[in-house]
Design an enzyme around this catalytic site. Structure first.
Site, PDB file in Angstrom:
ATOM      1  N   ARG A 194       4.087  -0.510  -4.981  1.00 20.78           N
ATOM      2  CA  ARG A 194       3.852  -1.076  -3.406  1.00 20.78           C
ATOM      3  C   ARG A 194       2.151  -1.590  -3.614  1.00 20.78           C
ATOM      4  NH1 ARG A 194       6.777   1.744   0.136  1.00 20.78           N
ATOM      5  NH2 ARG A 194       5.303   1.346   2.190  1.00 20.78           N
ATOM      6  N   GLU A 203       8.678 -14.552 -10.223  1.00 24.76           N
ATOM      7  CA  GLU A 203       7.637 -13.756  -9.922  1.00 24.76           C
ATOM      8  C   GLU A 203       7.607 -12.567 -10.998  1.00 24.76           C
ATOM      9  OE1 GLU A 203       9.828 -11.041  -7.047  1.00 24.76           O
ATOM     10  OE2 GLU A 203      11.509 -11.259  -7.717  1.00 24.76           O
ATOM     11  N   HIS A 241      19.808 -36.019  -4.484  1.00 28.78           N
ATOM     12  CA  HIS A 241      19.126 -36.963  -3.982  1.00 28.78           C
ATOM     13  C   HIS A 241      17.840 -36.065  -3.940  1.00 28.78           C
ATOM     14  CE1 HIS A 241      22.581 -37.689  -1.678  1.00 28.78           C
ATOM     15  NE2 HIS A 241      23.312 -35.854  -1.936  1.00 28.78           N
ATOM     16  N   ASN A 287      -1.554   2.045   5.278  1.00 31.34           N
ATOM     17  CA  ASN A 287      -0.654   1.936   5.515  1.00 31.34           C
ATOM     18  C   ASN A 287      -0.320   1.068   6.127  1.00 31.34           C
ATOM     19  OD1 ASN A 287       1.471   0.145   3.678  1.00 31.34           O
ATOM     20  ND2 ASN A 287       2.987   1.839   4.179  1.00 31.34           N
ATOM     21  N   GLY A 288      -0.702  -0.683   5.958  1.00 34.90           N
ATOM     22  CA  GLY A 288      -0.222  -1.605   7.269  1.00 34.90           C
ATOM     23  C   GLY A 288      -1.226  -2.088   8.323  1.00 34.90           C
ATOM     24  N   TRP A 332      -2.685  -2.964  -1.531  1.00 32.11           N
ATOM     25  CA  TRP A 332      -2.324  -4.554  -1.564  1.00 32.11           C
ATOM     26  C   TRP A 332      -2.994  -4.528  -0.516  1.00 32.11           C
ATOM     27  CZ3 TRP A 332       0.737  -7.995   1.235  1.00 32.11           C
ATOM     28  CH2 TRP A 332       0.539  -9.091   0.802  1.00 32.11           C
ATOM     29  N   LYS A 348       6.850  -4.477  -4.031  1.00 35.03           N
ATOM     30  CA  LYS A 348       7.947  -3.694  -3.678  1.00 35.03           C
ATOM     31  C   LYS A 348       9.024  -3.771  -1.843  1.00 35.03           C
ATOM     32  CE  LYS A 348      12.016  -2.191  -5.378  1.00 35.03           C
ATOM     33  NZ  LYS A 348      12.626  -3.524  -5.960  1.00 35.03           N
ATOM     34  N   CYS A 372       0.494  -1.464  -0.083  1.00 30.48           N
ATOM     35  CA  CYS A 372       0.216  -0.100  -0.188  1.00 30.48           C
ATOM     36  C   CYS A 372       0.477   1.543   0.005  1.00 30.48           C
ATOM     37  CB  CYS A 372      -1.080   0.003   0.862  1.00 30.48           C
ATOM     38  SG  CYS A 372      -2.070  -1.468   1.104  1.00 30.48           S
ATOM     39  N   LYS A 423      13.694 -14.689  -9.850  1.00 28.04           N
ATOM     40  CA  LYS A 423      12.540 -13.470 -10.704  1.00 28.04           C
ATOM     41  C   LYS A 423      12.086 -14.349 -12.085  1.00 28.04           C
ATOM     42  CE  LYS A 423      13.974 -10.836  -9.817  1.00 28.04           C
ATOM     43  NZ  LYS A 423      15.070 -10.970  -8.170  1.00 28.04           N
ATOM     44  N   GLU A 471      18.857 -16.689  -6.663  1.00 29.86           N
ATOM     45  CA  GLU A 471      18.405 -15.657  -7.672  1.00 29.86           C
ATOM     46  C   GLU A 471      17.373 -16.420  -9.022  1.00 29.86           C
ATOM     47  OE1 GLU A 471      17.077 -13.005  -6.375  1.00 29.86           O
ATOM     48  OE2 GLU A 471      17.293 -11.522  -7.538  1.00 29.86           O
TER      49      GLU A 471
HETATM   50  C1  AGP Z   1      12.376  -9.295  -4.953  1.00 32.55           C
HETATM   51  O1  AGP Z   1      12.677  -9.544  -6.505  1.00 32.55           O
HETATM   52  C2  AGP Z   1      11.099  -8.725  -4.010  1.00 32.55           C
HETATM   53  N1  AGP Z   1      11.605  -8.051  -4.425  1.00 32.55           N
HETATM   54  C3  AGP Z   1      11.823  -9.365  -2.545  1.00 32.55           C
HETATM   55  O2  AGP Z   1      11.616 -10.950  -2.903  1.00 32.55           O
HETATM   56  C4  AGP Z   1      12.861  -7.887  -1.962  1.00 32.55           C
HETATM   57  O3  AGP Z   1      13.840  -8.209  -2.373  1.00 32.55           O
HETATM   58  C5  AGP Z   1      12.199  -8.895  -0.937  1.00 32.55           C
HETATM   59  O4  AGP Z   1      11.019  -8.161  -0.564  1.00 32.55           O
HETATM   60  C6  AGP Z   1      13.133  -8.673   0.467  1.00 32.55           C
HETATM   61  O5  AGP Z   1      12.788  -6.961  -0.139  1.00 32.55           O
HETATM   62  P1  AGP Z   1      13.919  -5.535   0.991  1.00 32.55           P
HETATM   63  O6  AGP Z   1      14.977  -5.871   0.058  1.00 32.55           O
HETATM   64  O7  AGP Z   1      13.493  -4.184   0.882  1.00 32.55           O
HETATM   65  O8  AGP Z   1      14.253  -5.905   2.814  1.00 32.55           O
END
Ligand code: AGP
Length: 609
Positions: A27, A489, A505, A100-101, A74, A604, A2, A486, A482
Site C-alpha cells: 500500500r 510501471e 496520425h 491512511n488518507g 505513501w 496498490k 498507506c 505493465k 495494458e
Molecule cells: C495497475 O497495475 C495498477 N495497480 C493500477 O493501475 C490499478 O489498476 C488502479 O489503481 C485501479 O485499482 P483498483 O482496480 O483497485 O480500483
C-alpha cells in the site's frame, strides 16, 4: 496509499505488528513506523524507507510493549523522512495516531492549534489529528477522538492510542478502509484483511463515520455521536497461504501463473454448457431490472479501466448495448448525463480506489443503476453499489495488477453474455458456442505460461531500450494499453499503447531503430489492417515483436520475433494476448533488478484522489 495496523492481545505485539505491516507494504513503502505501549510509556521507532529497514532497526535495538499501532507510508503531505513517518504524536508524546488518507483542511487547523500553543514536529497533515485529540482529551480517548474528527475534512482511517486512557485503541474512518479483526481475547485494526488472516477470519468492516474501541477483552462499535452499533461479523474464506509467494521469486510472477485458475474460478458455476445459460442470480440485480437497460457506462482507473475497455467490446458485440468507458478521475468532474436506463459498472480490484468511489457516489446521485465488479469482498465500492459481480482472483499482492485483470475480463464476458441473453440478442446455439470458447480459455492460458522461459530469453535482448510502442486494434487495443502500462510501471521504461490505425496520425514519427514495437496481431477482423501497420513500421526500420496465433505462418516473414499463442475465438483473444505482455514486462523489470512487487512511487490501493 498507506497501511495502518493496530493490535491488542497476548501475542508478541511487535512481531504481530511487523508481520502485519509486511502484508500491507504494497500500500506504500517510503517510510514505516511502530509505536507500542510499555509500562504505560509510548515507545516509538520510525525509519525512512522500506519495512525491512524498520525491522533491522528493531533487531539492533528492540522495543517491547503490550499493545500498539504501526504504519507503512505513501507520502502525500511531507517528504518521506523519519520525522514525517507515522505514528505521529501529540505535544506530550503520550498519544499517537496512524492515518491512511488526506486531511484536506490541515493547514487552517494547524495554524489554529499552533496559535493555541501546540508544538508541531512534522510537515504532515496527520499530525493535526494527534494535537486535536490532545486538545479535546478529558478522560475518555474515544470521546476526544469523536470531537477531533468532527473538525476534519478529507479522508481518513485512523488508529489512536493514549497512555492517559491506557489499554485501548480507538479506530475511526471516513473513506479509506478499516477492518477490525476479532480474535480470542485479541483485537486488530487493519487497512485490509491480509494481516488478519493468520490470526482470525472473523472480520468487521467499519463504515464511514463509525468507530471501533477495543481493549484486550472486548470491542465496541459506535457512531460519531457515541451511539452503540450492532455490526455484522463477516467470515472470510481466503486462507493465509494465498498471501505467500509459494516458491516464486515475486508475487507478480506467482499471480501471472495463477491466471488460468482465476479465470476458471470466476467463470465456474456461473455458466452452463447444458442450458447454454449464464446465471447471475447472486449479483443482486434482477433480470427484469437489467432488461430495461439501454446504455452502460463503465467507470474505472488504471488496469481496471483497461479491463473495462475490453468489456465495452464484449458488451457491444454480444448484448448490442452502447457502452461508454470513463476514467473515474475525469468522469466525476464532468457534467455527465445519466438516467435510470443506464447501468453504471464500476470496476475496481480493491473496491477502495478513491476516484472510483467518488465517481460511483456522483453516479448514484443521478439515480443510475450501479453494479460493481470487485475482487475484495465487502469493500467500499462493493458495499455502495446496488449489485456486485465478484471476481474470484483471491488476494493480489503485486502492485502491478495481473490476475485480477484476467478475472475482470472473465466477469465482464459473463456480464455481456448475460445481458445478451436476457435481452434476446443471442440464441441458444450462439450462446453455447461463446460459453465453450470461454471454457477453453484457461487451458490455452496454461499453454502460454509454459513458454515463460522463452519469453524470459526474449526479454534479455530488450532490457536496455528506453522506449517501447505497443499496438493493437479492436478488442486488442486495450491490451496494447495494458501491455505498455505493465512495462512502464514495473521496469520504468517509457512505453505507449496505441490503436494501430492511429499510428499514421502522429506516433509513426517516433519510429526508428531505438524504438521497438510490440504488435498484437491475432487472426481477427483487423488482421489485414494490422499487417499494413506492420509494413508501415518496417519501412521505417523499426524492430517488431508480434504476439500472433501459433498457426499463423504469414506473420513470420513480416516481423522480427513472434510470440505464439493458441488460436481462439477472436473476441476472447485478450485473455491470451495479455499474458505474454505481462511476462515480457515482468522479465525485463526483473532482469533490470527493479523492485517488481513494489515499484517506486506506486501503491496498490489508491485511496487518495
Ligand atoms: C495497475 O497495475 C495498477 N495497480 C493500477 O493501475 C490499478 O489498476 C488502479 O489503481 C485501479 O485499482 P483498483 O482496480 O483497485 O480500483
Amino acid at each position: 496509499m498507506c497501511g495502518i495496523i493496530g493490535y491488542i492481545g497476548k501475542k508478541n505485539v511487535v512481531s504481530v505488528l511487523m508481520e502485519g505491516l509486511k502484508k500491507l507494504e504494497y500500500r506504500g513503502y517510503d517510510s514505516a513506523g511502530i509505536a507500542v505501549v510499555n509500562r504505560n510509556r509510548v515507545k516509538i521507532r520510525r525509519v525512512k524507507g522500506k519495512i525491512s529497514l524498520l525491522e533491522k532497526s528493531l533487531e539492533e535495538k528492540p522495543i517491547e510493549g503490550s499493545y500498539g499501532v504501526a504504519h507503512t507510508r505513501w507520502a502525500t503531505h511531507g517528504r518521506p523522512c523519519e520525522e514525517n513517518a507515522h505514528p505521529h504524536r501529540d505535544c506530550t508524546g503520550t498519544l499517537v495516531v496512524v492515518h491512511n488518507g488526506i486531511i484536506e483542511n490541515y493547514l487552517p487547523l494547524k495554524e489554529k492549534l499552533k496559535a493555541e500553543g501546540h508544538k508541531f514536529r512534522t510537515e504532515t497533515d496527520t499530525e493535526v489529528i494527534a494535537h486535536l485529540v490532545e486538545k479535546y482529551f478529558n478522560s475518555s480517548l474515544e470521546k476526544a477522538v469523536q470531537k477531533a474528527i468532527r473538525k476534519l475534512e478529507g479522508a481518513y482511517a485512523i488508529a489512536v492510542l493514549s497512555t492517559k486512557d491506557s489499554g485501548k485503541i480507538v479506530a475511526a474512518k471516513v473513506g479509506p478502509p478499516a477492518a477490525i479483526g476479532l480474535g480470542e481475547k485479541e483485537f486488530f485494526i487493519s487497512s485490509d484483511i491480509n494481516p488478519l488472516l493468520s490470526h482470525t477470519q472473523k472480520i468487521v468492516f467499519l463504515e464511514d463515520e463509525e468507530m471501533a474501541v477495543f481493549n484486550e477483552n472486548e470491542v465496541k462499535f459506535i457512531d460519531y455521536k457515541g451511539n452503540s452499533l450492532e455490526k455484522r461479523v463477516d467470515h472470510i474464506s481466503w486462507s493465509p497461504l494465498m498471501i505467500e509467494k509459494g516458491g516464486f521469486k515475486h508475487f507478480m510472477l506467482k499471480e501471472i501463473f495463477e491466471q488460468p485458475q482465476v479465470v476458471r474460478d470466476t467463470l465456474n458455476g456461473r455458466m452452463s454448457l447444458d442450458s447454454g445459460k449464464v446465471c447471475m442470480d447472486e449479483i443482486g440485480l434482477s433480470p427484469q431490472v437489467l432488461r430495461k437497460i439501454k446504455r452502460v457506462v463503465i467507470i474505472a482507473c488504471g488496469t481496471s479501466y483497461h479491463a473495462g475497455l475490453v468489456g465495452k467490446y464484449f458488451i457491444e458485440t454480444l448484448a448490442q448495448i452502447p457502452v461508454d468507458i470513463e476514467f473515474a478521475s475525469e468522469y466525476r468532474y464532468r457534467d455527465f448525463i445519466l438516467d435510470k436506463e443506464t447501468l453504471a459498472v464500476v470496476i475496481s480490484q480493491s473496491g477502495e480506489t478513491a476516484d472510483s468511489l467518488a465517481a460511483l457516489r456522483s453516479v448514484k446521485e443521478k439515480k443510475a443503476l450501479s453494479l460493481a465488479v470487485c475482487n475484495v469482498v465487502n469493500s467500499s465500492i462493493a458495499r455502495e453499489t446496488e449489485g456486485v459481480l465478484y471476481t474470484h482472483a483471491g488476494p493480489e499482492i503485486g502492485v502491478a495488477a495481473t490476475k485480477t485483470f484476467s478475472a475482470q475480463m472473465a466477469a465482464l464476458a459473463l456480464l455481456a453474455l448475460y445481458l445478451a441473453q436476457i435481452k434476446g440478442k443471442i440464441n441458444k446455439k450462439e450462446s453455447l458456442s461463446y460459453i465453450q470458447a470461454l471454457q477453453r480459455i484457461p487451458h490455452k492460458m496454461e499453454k502460454i505460461l509454459n513458454q515463460a522461459e522463452s519469453i524470459e530469453k526474449l526479454a534479455l535482448d530488450f532490457v536496455s531500450f528506453s522506449h517501447f510502442l505497443y499496438l493493437g486494434r479492436w478488442v486488442n487495443f486495450p491490451i496494447a494499453l495494458e501491455g505498455a502500462l505493465k512495462l512502464k510501471e514495473i521496469s520504468y521504461i517509457h512505453a505507449e499503447g496505441y490503436p494501430g490505425g492511429e499510428m499514421k496520425h502522429g506516433p509513426i514519427a517516433l519510429i526508428d531503430e531505438k524504438m521497438p514495437t510490440m504488435v498484437i496481431v491475432p487472426k481477427d477482423r483487423v488482421y489485414e489492417k494490422m499487417l499494413s501497420n506492420i509494413s508501415e513500421i518496417k519501412t521505417r526500420v523499426g524492430y517488431i515483436l508480434a504476439v500472433a496465433f501459433e498457426n499463423d505462418k504469414e506473420i513470420h516473414g513480416r516481423v522480427d520475433k513472434v510470440i505464439p499463442i493458441p488460436s481462439a475465438n477472436p473476441l476472447f483473444t485478450p485473455f491470451l494476448t495479455a499474458l505474454p505482455l505481462q511476462l515480457f514486462a515482468y522479465y525485463i523489470a526483473s532482469i533490470r533488478g527493479a523492485d517488481v512487487d513494489q515499484p517506486r512511487n506506486l501503491a496498490k490501493s489508491v485511496t487518495v484522489e
